[in-house]
Design an enzyme around this catalytic site. Structure first.
Site, PDB file in Angstrom:
ATOM      1  N   ASP A 151     -18.660  75.072  25.996  1.00  0.00           N
ATOM      2  CA  ASP A 151     -18.414  75.300  27.364  1.00  0.00           C
ATOM      3  C   ASP A 151     -17.022  75.473  27.126  1.00  0.00           C
ATOM      4  O   ASP A 151     -16.447  76.074  26.957  1.00  0.00           O
ATOM      5  CB  ASP A 151     -18.106  73.518  27.092  1.00  0.00           C
ATOM      6  CG  ASP A 151     -19.214  72.415  26.536  1.00  0.00           C
ATOM      7  OD1 ASP A 151     -20.165  73.265  26.925  1.00  0.00           O
ATOM      8  OD2 ASP A 151     -18.847  71.879  25.937  1.00  0.00           O
ATOM      9  N   TYR A 156     -19.448  72.538  13.991  1.00  0.00           N
ATOM     10  CA  TYR A 156     -18.569  72.325  14.897  1.00  0.00           C
ATOM     11  C   TYR A 156     -17.840  71.958  13.567  1.00  0.00           C
ATOM     12  O   TYR A 156     -17.864  70.443  13.457  1.00  0.00           O
ATOM     13  CB  TYR A 156     -18.769  71.856  15.977  1.00  0.00           C
ATOM     14  CG  TYR A 156     -19.693  73.145  16.576  1.00  0.00           C
ATOM     15  CD1 TYR A 156     -19.411  73.127  17.992  1.00  0.00           C
ATOM     16  CD2 TYR A 156     -21.275  72.950  16.809  1.00  0.00           C
ATOM     17  CE1 TYR A 156     -19.748  74.450  18.256  1.00  0.00           C
ATOM     18  CE2 TYR A 156     -21.665  73.316  17.363  1.00  0.00           C
ATOM     19  CZ  TYR A 156     -21.160  74.631  18.431  1.00  0.00           C
ATOM     20  OH  TYR A 156     -22.190  75.605  19.187  1.00  0.00           O
TER      21      TYR A 156
END
Length: 266
Positions: free
Chosen positions: A55, A113
């Site tokens: 993002d 992540y």
């Protein structure tokens, strides 16, 4: 001869509209910057494929991409040549020739992540840029217990951003762990060492899924959500109103492929 080249890329996502190339007027994507640079350097590259779409504002320590070229530039000189031309907040860590059928996205077998929260009353300049500053006291043990509810294979559509075009929302999470004061040599900007790290590994993640999971666990840590409620959130017939964690604390750490170690228990 046409070659398939794999890149491992690190970037500071602060000034970008995410990984993906954006439509005119919607900001600059990291993919576009690398494609344009490769086009000028090699002359025949117009598209690169990334392992995942981070993002806007999200960072990467090990994004992976691949592209095809017939350029005669030796692959061992490619990373150096690219880094001389790319902005300083994008670095190519590795460039290597791979099999013709290698695909950065579809060949991936897992991803990790990491999300960082700093509980300092006054965060440093760097902590404020690369982690979520939360002055509230968080119950680490309660969040650790709640994290276990995300493990395994589930339909995570309720943790994906609305409007996703994905048809299959089933993903498997193998690691969802939370540690406090875990000093990492890869994160020197977290100077005090006083931070909370959320690490998630799985076979794939939906758009904003990691940020929604972290945001939910923070609600648990604040005492606003009981851990057992997570099961109901995952299986709810109506999409719950989740509060995603801010983008700037999230890092794509590593992408795994066949032949590489992907330790689900790590």
């Amino acid at each position: 001869m046409r070659k398939n080249i794999k890149l491992v890329i690190a970037y500071d996502g602060t000034g970008y509209a995410g990984w993906q190339r954006q439509a005119a007027g919607r900001g600059l994507g990291i993919q576009q910057v690398i494609e344009d640079t490769l086009g000028r350097l090699l002359g025949d590259v117009t598209h690169i494929t990334g392992a995942g779409r981070t993002d806007a504002g999200v960072h990467a320590l090990g994004q992976v991409a691949n592209f095809y070229t017939e350029s005669s530039l030796p692959v061992e000189r490619l990373a150096y040549a690219l880094n001389n031309r790319l902005p300083r907040d994008i670095r190519v860590l590795l460039a290597e020739e791979v099999a013709a059928d290698f695909h950065a996205r579809y060949a991936a077998i897992g991803k990790t992540y990491c999300y960082y929260i700093t509980p300092e009353s006054v965060p440093t300049v760097f902590q404020n840029r690369y982690s979520w500053h939360l002055a509230e006291q968080l119950d680490i043990e309660k969040m650790q217990g709640a994290a276990a509810y995300f493990l395994g294979e589930h339909d995570f559509r309720n943790f994906a951003a609305s409007g996703s075009s994905v048809q299959d929302f089933v993903r498997r999470i193998d690691v969802c762990e939370i540690t406090a004061q875990q000093v990492s040599p890869m994160m020197p900007w977290l100077e005090s060492g006083s931070f909370i790290c959320f690490r998630l590994s799985g076979n794939g993640f939906l758009y904003k899924m990691v940020r929604n999971i972290v945001g939910t666990l923070v609600q648990v840590g604040k005492g606003l959500l009981e851990p057992e409620k997570i099961v109901a959130l995952i299986g709810a017939s109506e999409k719950p109103n989740l509060r995603p964690a801010p983008a700037h604390g999230l890092f794509m750490e590593q992408v795994y492929y066949d032949g590489e170690t992907y330790d689900r228990e790590k």
